[in-house]
Scaffold this motif. Structure first.
Motif, PDB file in Angstrom:
ATOM      1  N   ALA A 425      16.628 -13.236 -42.246  1.00 17.09           N
ATOM      2  CA  ALA A 425      16.160 -14.356 -41.868  1.00 17.09           C
ATOM      3  C   ALA A 425      14.494 -14.249 -41.985  1.00 17.09           C
ATOM      4  O   ALA A 425      13.763 -14.627 -42.577  1.00 17.09           O
ATOM      5  CB  ALA A 425      16.330 -14.572 -41.186  1.00 17.09           C
ATOM      6  N   LYS A 428      13.284 -12.478 -44.979  1.00 10.91           N
ATOM      7  CA  LYS A 428      12.755 -14.363 -46.242  1.00 10.91           C
ATOM      8  C   LYS A 428      11.305 -15.905 -45.258  1.00 10.91           C
ATOM      9  O   LYS A 428      10.567 -16.344 -46.432  1.00 10.91           O
ATOM     10  CB  LYS A 428      14.442 -15.936 -45.795  1.00 10.91           C
ATOM     11  N   ILE A 429      11.403 -16.069 -44.229  1.00  8.53           N
ATOM     12  CA  ILE A 429      10.428 -17.153 -43.461  1.00  8.53           C
ATOM     13  C   ILE A 429       9.354 -16.336 -42.813  1.00  8.53           C
ATOM     14  O   ILE A 429       8.378 -16.791 -43.534  1.00  8.53           O
ATOM     15  CB  ILE A 429      11.868 -17.503 -42.392  1.00  8.53           C
ATOM     16  N   GLU A 564      23.743 -17.583 -36.224  1.00 10.67           N
ATOM     17  CA  GLU A 564      23.422 -17.526 -37.080  1.00 10.67           C
ATOM     18  C   GLU A 564      23.314 -18.613 -38.628  1.00 10.67           C
ATOM     19  O   GLU A 564      22.105 -18.363 -39.115  1.00 10.67           O
ATOM     20  CB  GLU A 564      24.383 -17.051 -38.302  1.00 10.67           C
ATOM     21  N   SER A 565      23.688 -19.982 -38.370  1.00  6.33           N
ATOM     22  CA  SER A 565      23.128 -21.033 -38.716  1.00  6.33           C
ATOM     23  C   SER A 565      22.105 -21.511 -38.696  1.00  6.33           C
ATOM     24  O   SER A 565      20.818 -22.414 -39.645  1.00  6.33           O
ATOM     25  CB  SER A 565      23.623 -21.376 -39.729  1.00  6.33           C
ATOM     26  N   LEU A 567      19.499 -20.309 -37.361  1.00  6.99           N
ATOM     27  CA  LEU A 567      18.412 -19.304 -37.382  1.00  6.99           C
ATOM     28  C   LEU A 567      16.659 -19.311 -38.552  1.00  6.99           C
ATOM     29  O   LEU A 567      15.768 -20.156 -38.149  1.00  6.99           O
ATOM     30  CB  LEU A 567      19.069 -17.591 -38.368  1.00  6.99           C
ATOM     31  N   GLU A 568      17.470 -19.827 -39.111  1.00  6.65           N
ATOM     32  CA  GLU A 568      16.603 -20.595 -40.775  1.00  6.65           C
ATOM     33  C   GLU A 568      15.147 -21.489 -40.068  1.00  6.65           C
ATOM     34  O   GLU A 568      14.365 -21.301 -40.060  1.00  6.65           O
ATOM     35  CB  GLU A 568      16.621 -20.178 -41.862  1.00  6.65           C
ATOM     36  N   GLU A 572      11.323 -21.201 -39.028  1.00  2.66           N
ATOM     37  CA  GLU A 572      10.577 -22.404 -40.138  1.00  2.66           C
ATOM     38  C   GLU A 572       9.326 -22.776 -38.367  1.00  2.66           C
ATOM     39  O   GLU A 572       8.905 -23.581 -38.799  1.00  2.66           O
ATOM     40  CB  GLU A 572      11.065 -23.158 -40.944  1.00  2.66           C
TER      41      GLU A 572
END
Length: 630
Positions: A425, A428-429, A564-565, A567-568, A572
């Protein structure tokens, strides 16, 4: 009255500094022309301490001197013994940041320097102010930063009389703290204003030299307020100079490298030569590996990048050295110390190293028995000259090189957060979705970040592999964010955050720092290391802490992540925030830190490892009884 500086070992010609050749003629130092100077070049106009301000104090003069040397920010903790010095700093053009702990201030100064390449100042009061800062200054020296410590000390008439926070030879050792040595390149106690011109000259020359420079000016309380009168101040025009090898040595290195396949081992000292390294690799087909501090200097997504060596590194490097070993390895700006190489004999190519470093004592130290062709040079300058020696038809075919591979992330329960999922994550972020600088704390935060994150440009990833102090990233992130006036992200453990953080400082100055906390209620590298070694009874657990709540209590923003769901979205939110932000992630404490590559490297050296569920080494010798190298 003004003058231009010369000394017995150098000469100033047309505003450029040239060093005399050493007696053995092995290398020389050339200046940069004025139109190609770097940020740490020093062009200092003479200033008159008695012109417009006839009552200029020593404290004021020192601060003016530092401003003329290019210092724009100062980090520290004040106190009564340095009141006049603090006042002078606060009324200067420097940005003065008052921290909560002197070690944190020093770590922040280190990271600020690496962001903008300007020298920085750390200021402390007497006694514990100085000793608290020493760990951060030790890191500054080890990391190669340019940092100047300004400290207060007890005035001469009060020494030995039990003054408050007495700082004198009666209470502290003078050797190494107030004199040059392993900690300070230059150190002096200012007992008189008459010393200032010489100090000015020493600092100017030290800051112009390649590599790091750490200095200490200790100013007695009484001297700070004494007046500067009748001093002739020099005009210094000191260009930053580069160390370059003799042309015949460059030619010889080209002959050694280009005659057979070679690899390039990139270290932090090569961070200003990213373009030249890329050209060399692409024109020769050389495989490229890097130290943990060298991540991103050569793009990690490039087909010729084999992997990261050492702590948190990639097994692909060992695979390459075992299956497709080069004849020689060109080492650029790394000391090849234990965190980078584990001193593994697998990393020694058949015909040895061509090792380039600005420090002549570095080549050959890590591998004293390996054949090493040593070159003392600035990396960028050396590579520019080496590229002139490429053969007319350079070897450009690229073999099928092993590439670093992450373990696939498999489906699992949403709680707790697996560290590898958190790193994905962050990749990605933070890494791909922003331009933030990323700092990783020592411990498991270091190994997870170094192993899992991929960088394609230099100067975006910072770790400390020499000193490796807890709290370095947790406080250094404030200096990095301040210096770049933008986002900086620290990936830290809960132990480091409890030891030393500067959230409150970031709130005070509205610095957009982000902390991502791997919260496992343990000193987990210690916990996992002791378990691997089979040693029982040592207590490495920490009472659980809610860092999001702590952050909010200090005026920052914070969010806790349990799944975990989530995290992003949390990352952000942090990257979009305009204020300091803490992301407190409860991680799976039992996930073993990435150590397959290090175990394999150690096994190659004959080191026995009990394994930790992620290793692939074999027991071939005496048991290794320390961590993180288990």
């Amino acid at each position: 009255m003004t003058q231009k500086y010369t000394d017995s070992n150098s000469q100033l010609i047309s505003g450029e500094l040239y060093k005399e050749l050493p007696s053995d003629g092995s290398q020389h130092i050339e200046s940069l022309s004025h139109d190609s100077r770097e940020l740490n070049d020093i062009e200092i106009q003479a200033f008159s301490p008695n012109g417009n301000n006839p009552t200029l104090s020593v404290a004021d003069a020192i601060v003016q001197m530092l401003v003329n040397l290019g210092v724009s920010s100062a980090f520290g903790v004040a106190g009564g013994a340095m009141a006049s010095l603090w006042n002078a700093l606060s009324n200067s053009t420097m940005e003065v940041l008052n921290f909560r702990h002197e070690a944190g201030a020093a770590f922040a100064a280190v990271e600020a320097h690496f962001v903008n390449n300007h020298p920085t100042v750390v200021f402390t009061t007497a006694g514990p102010g100085i000793t608290n800062a020493l760990t951060g200054l030790f890191a500054a020296r080890g990391e190669g930063a340019k940092v100047i410590l300004l400290s207060a000390c007890t005035s001469a008439p009060q020494r030995g009389r039990w003054a408050i926070q007495e700082t004198s030879s009666y209470t502290l050792p003078s050797g190494g703290m107030f004199t040059p040595g392993a900690l300070f390149n230059y150190a002096i106690t200012v007992e008189s204003a008459a010393q200032l011109p010489q100090i000015f000259r020493k600092l100017a020359l030290g800051l112009a030299q390649p590599g790091g420079f750490v200095a200490h000016l200790s100013i007695p309380t009484g001297v700070q307020t004494s007046l500067v009168e009748g001093i002739s101040w020099p005009q210094l025009d000191v260009a930053a100079y580069r160390v370059t090898a003799r042309k015949e040595k460059v030619a010889k290195s080209a002959e050694l490298l280009f005659s057979e396949p070679f690899a390039i081992w990139v270290g932090f000292g090569a961070r200003h030569a990213a373009e030249e390294i890329r050209q060399l690799a692409q024109k020769t087909g050389a495989a490229v590996i890097c130290s943990p501090r060298g991540k991103g200097i050569f793009p990690e997504d490039h087909p010729q990048f084999v992997g990261v060596t050492g702590l948190g590194g990639d097994a692909s490097v060992i695979t390459y050295m075992e299956a497709q070993a080069p004849a020689r390895t060109l080492v650029l700006g790394t000391r090849l110390g234990e965190p980078t190489s584990f001193w593994s004999q697998t990393m020694v190519p058949a015909k040895g190293f061509v090792h380039v470093d600005i420090d002549p004592e570095v080549p050959g130290v890590a591998y004293p028995h390996a054949n090493t062709f040593s070159i003392q040079s600035d990396i960028k300058t050396y590579l520019q000259e080496l590229l002139q020696h490429l053969p007319e038809t350079p070897r450009s075919s690229i073999l099928s090189l092993p590439r670093p591979q992450l373990e696939p992330i498999v489906a699992a329960p949403d709680y707790p957060v697996r560290p590898e999922v958190l790193m994905a994550a962050i990749q990605k972020i933070i890494v791909e979705g922003s331009d933030a600088v990323v700092l990783a704390e020592c411990g498991n935060s270091f190994t997870w970040s170094t192993h899992c994150l991929r960088f394609t440009e230099p100067n975006r990833y910072r770790v400390s592999t020499g000193v490796g102090a807890m709290g370095h990233a947790a406080t250094g992130v404030v200096g990095a964010a301040q210096a770049r006036n933008g986002k900086a992200v620290a990936i830290v453990g809960d132990g480091a955050m409890l030891m030393n953080n500067e959230i409150s400082t970031a709130v005070k100055y509205k610095i957009p720092a982000i902390w991502i906390v791997l919260n496992d209620a343990r000193y987990n590298m210690c916990y996992q290391g002791m378990k691997v070694l089979g040693l029982k009874g040592a207590d490495a657990e920490i009472p659980p802490a809610n860092f999001a709540m702590i952050a909010r209590g200090m005026g920052a923003e914070g969010i806790g992540v349990l799944r975990e769901s989530d995290l992003e979205a949390a990352l952000e939110q942090a990257i979009a925030s305009q204020v300091p932000f803490v992301v407190d992630v409860v991680i799976d404490a039992d996930r073993p830190a990435p150590s397959g590559a290090r175990n394999k490297s150690l096994a190659a050296q004959g080191v026995k490892s009990n394994g930790n569920g992620n290793g692939n080494g074999k027991s071939t010798g005496a048991k290794h009884v320390s961590f993180p190298l288990v």
